[in-house]
Design a protein around this motif. Structure first.
Motif, PDB file in Angstrom:
ATOM      1  N   PRO A 202      -8.279   8.135  -8.418  1.00  0.00           N
ATOM      2  CA  PRO A 202      -8.422   6.889  -7.335  1.00  0.00           C
ATOM      3  C   PRO A 202      -8.945   5.880  -7.237  1.00  0.00           C
ATOM      4  O   PRO A 202      -8.899   4.277  -7.182  1.00  0.00           O
ATOM      5  CB  PRO A 202      -9.142   7.935  -6.200  1.00  0.00           C
ATOM      6  CG  PRO A 202      -9.570   9.313  -6.441  1.00  0.00           C
ATOM      7  CD  PRO A 202      -8.056   9.261  -7.742  1.00  0.00           C
ATOM      8  N   ALA A 203     -10.498   6.202  -8.372  1.00  0.00           N
ATOM      9  CA  ALA A 203     -11.159   5.217  -8.919  1.00  0.00           C
ATOM     10  C   ALA A 203     -10.255   3.930  -9.732  1.00  0.00           C
ATOM     11  O   ALA A 203     -10.000   2.773  -9.693  1.00  0.00           O
ATOM     12  CB  ALA A 203     -12.074   5.562  -9.327  1.00  0.00           C
TER      13      ALA A 203
ATOM     14  N   ARG B  32      -6.649   3.153  -9.003  1.00  0.00           N
ATOM     15  CA  ARG B  32      -6.214   2.729  -8.517  1.00  0.00           C
ATOM     16  C   ARG B  32      -6.955   1.567  -7.409  1.00  0.00           C
ATOM     17  O   ARG B  32      -6.032   0.104  -6.855  1.00  0.00           O
ATOM     18  CB  ARG B  32      -5.635   3.630  -7.549  1.00  0.00           C
ATOM     19  CG  ARG B  32      -4.545   2.811  -6.148  1.00  0.00           C
ATOM     20  CD  ARG B  32      -4.190   4.345  -5.114  1.00  0.00           C
ATOM     21  NE  ARG B  32      -2.803   4.813  -5.655  1.00  0.00           N
ATOM     22  CZ  ARG B  32      -3.570   6.222  -5.755  1.00  0.00           C
ATOM     23  NH1 ARG B  32      -4.406   6.911  -4.866  1.00  0.00           N
ATOM     24  NH2 ARG B  32      -2.202   7.095  -5.903  1.00  0.00           N
ATOM     25  N   SER B  33      -8.011   1.047  -7.248  1.00  0.00           N
ATOM     26  CA  SER B  33      -8.930   0.840  -6.878  1.00  0.00           C
ATOM     27  C   SER B  33      -8.935  -0.093  -7.078  1.00  0.00           C
ATOM     28  O   SER B  33      -9.095  -1.538  -6.980  1.00  0.00           O
ATOM     29  CB  SER B  33     -10.538   1.722  -6.218  1.00  0.00           C
ATOM     30  OG  SER B  33      -9.880   2.856  -5.120  1.00  0.00           O
ATOM     31  N   ARG B  34      -9.907   0.047  -8.567  1.00  0.00           N
ATOM     32  CA  ARG B  34     -10.207  -0.991  -9.363  1.00  0.00           C
ATOM     33  C   ARG B  34      -8.279  -1.982 -10.084  1.00  0.00           C
ATOM     34  O   ARG B  34      -8.632  -3.701  -9.492  1.00  0.00           O
ATOM     35  CB  ARG B  34     -10.361  -0.715 -10.711  1.00  0.00           C
ATOM     36  CG  ARG B  34     -11.612  -0.161 -11.014  1.00  0.00           C
ATOM     37  CD  ARG B  34     -12.260   0.572 -12.387  1.00  0.00           C
ATOM     38  NE  ARG B  34     -12.076  -0.141 -13.398  1.00  0.00           N
ATOM     39  CZ  ARG B  34     -11.446   0.302 -14.061  1.00  0.00           C
ATOM     40  NH1 ARG B  34     -12.366   1.485 -14.655  1.00  0.00           N
ATOM     41  NH2 ARG B  34     -11.771  -0.491 -15.813  1.00  0.00           N
TER      42      ARG B  34
ATOM     43  N   CYS C  87       0.472  -3.986 -11.209  1.00  0.00           N
ATOM     44  CA  CYS C  87      -0.064  -2.191 -10.027  1.00  0.00           C
ATOM     45  C   CYS C  87       0.364  -1.218 -11.005  1.00  0.00           C
ATOM     46  O   CYS C  87       0.221  -0.256 -10.848  1.00  0.00           O
ATOM     47  CB  CYS C  87      -0.630  -3.197  -8.970  1.00  0.00           C
ATOM     48  SG  CYS C  87      -1.312  -1.355  -8.400  1.00  0.00           S
TER      49      CYS C  87
ATOM     50  N   PHE D 263       0.664   3.748  -2.967  1.00  0.00           N
ATOM     51  CA  PHE D 263      -0.206   4.915  -2.503  1.00  0.00           C
ATOM     52  C   PHE D 263       0.966   6.484  -2.769  1.00  0.00           C
ATOM     53  O   PHE D 263       0.681   7.314  -2.405  1.00  0.00           O
ATOM     54  CB  PHE D 263      -0.894   4.984  -1.194  1.00  0.00           C
ATOM     55  CG  PHE D 263      -1.889   4.321  -1.409  1.00  0.00           C
ATOM     56  CD1 PHE D 263      -3.364   5.229  -1.902  1.00  0.00           C
ATOM     57  CD2 PHE D 263      -2.058   3.436  -1.262  1.00  0.00           C
ATOM     58  CE1 PHE D 263      -4.754   5.007  -1.644  1.00  0.00           C
ATOM     59  CE2 PHE D 263      -3.688   2.422  -1.235  1.00  0.00           C
ATOM     60  CZ  PHE D 263      -4.784   3.268  -1.995  1.00  0.00           C
TER      61      PHE D 263
ATOM     62  N   GLY E 260       0.449  -1.466  -0.768  1.00  0.00           N
ATOM     63  CA  GLY E 260      -0.037  -0.053   0.219  1.00  0.00           C
ATOM     64  C   GLY E 260       1.333   1.619   0.149  1.00  0.00           C
ATOM     65  O   GLY E 260       0.456   2.545  -0.965  1.00  0.00           O
TER      66      GLY E 260
ATOM     67  N   LEU F 186      -3.016  -4.213   0.642  1.00  0.00           N
ATOM     68  CA  LEU F 186      -1.934  -3.276   0.526  1.00  0.00           C
ATOM     69  C   LEU F 186      -1.400  -3.085   2.183  1.00  0.00           C
ATOM     70  O   LEU F 186      -0.436  -2.903   2.411  1.00  0.00           O
ATOM     71  CB  LEU F 186      -3.146  -2.493   1.103  1.00  0.00           C
ATOM     72  CG  LEU F 186      -3.478  -2.061   0.027  1.00  0.00           C
ATOM     73  CD1 LEU F 186      -5.082  -0.680   0.274  1.00  0.00           C
ATOM     74  CD2 LEU F 186      -3.099  -1.772  -1.289  1.00  0.00           C
TER      75      LEU F 186
ATOM     76  N   ILE G 189      -6.024  -2.728  -7.966  1.00  0.00           N
ATOM     77  CA  ILE G 189      -6.021  -3.053  -6.108  1.00  0.00           C
ATOM     78  C   ILE G 189      -6.681  -4.292  -6.435  1.00  0.00           C
ATOM     79  O   ILE G 189      -6.323  -5.523  -5.491  1.00  0.00           O
ATOM     80  CB  ILE G 189      -6.045  -2.315  -5.024  1.00  0.00           C
ATOM     81  CG1 ILE G 189      -4.868  -1.306  -5.342  1.00  0.00           C
ATOM     82  CG2 ILE G 189      -5.847  -3.180  -3.625  1.00  0.00           C
ATOM     83  CD1 ILE G 189      -4.940  -0.283  -4.446  1.00  0.00           C
ATOM     84  N   GLU G 190      -7.762  -4.031  -6.559  1.00  0.00           N
ATOM     85  CA  GLU G 190      -9.372  -5.026  -6.688  1.00  0.00           C
ATOM     86  C   GLU G 190      -8.692  -6.423  -7.681  1.00  0.00           C
ATOM     87  O   GLU G 190      -9.008  -7.430  -6.975  1.00  0.00           O
ATOM     88  CB  GLU G 190     -10.125  -4.200  -6.881  1.00  0.00           C
ATOM     89  CG  GLU G 190     -11.658  -5.463  -6.405  1.00  0.00           C
ATOM     90  CD  GLU G 190     -13.093  -5.228  -6.540  1.00  0.00           C
ATOM     91  OE1 GLU G 190     -14.184  -5.863  -6.736  1.00  0.00           O
ATOM     92  OE2 GLU G 190     -13.667  -3.151  -6.514  1.00  0.00           O
TER      93      GLU G 190
END
Length: 92
Positions: free
Chosen positions: A32-33, A35-37, A64, A25, A21, A46, A39-40
């Motif tokens: 942000p969206a 990054r979240s996608r 990533c 980050f 993480g 993280l 990671i998922e």
């Protein structure tokens, strides 16, 4: 007394001992969206330290990091073509 540029031992971390993480980050200017996608999709923990990850987990963090910012063209090595192509298609 140590020189002023020396970091106190209590605040030092061994080289490479950083969480996924903190690496992910630490990249500025990322949506942000997106990054979240990533990671998922890549199933990244993280809070796990890089030094405790398997080679596959480290590879997913590298992928990533490489895809955090959008590119018009992305060079994909043959070692991880399947993962990269799937991620590029879903994220881009």
């Amino acid at each position: 007394m140590p020189p002023p540029h020396t970091i106190h031992p209590a605040y030092q971390t061994p080289q490479g001992d950083i969480s996924a993480g903190k690496m992910i980050f630490g990249v500025e200017g990322v949506e942000p969206a997106r990054r979240s996608r990533l990671i998922e999709m890549l199933d990244i923990d993280l809070y796990q330290r890089i030094t405790t990850m398997s080679d596959g987990q480290k590879r997913r963090v590298q992928i990533c990091m490489g895809l955090l910012k959008p590119y018009d063209v992305s060079r994909v090595s043959c070692v991880c073509v399947c993962v990269c192509v799937c991620v590029c298609v879903c994220v881009c």
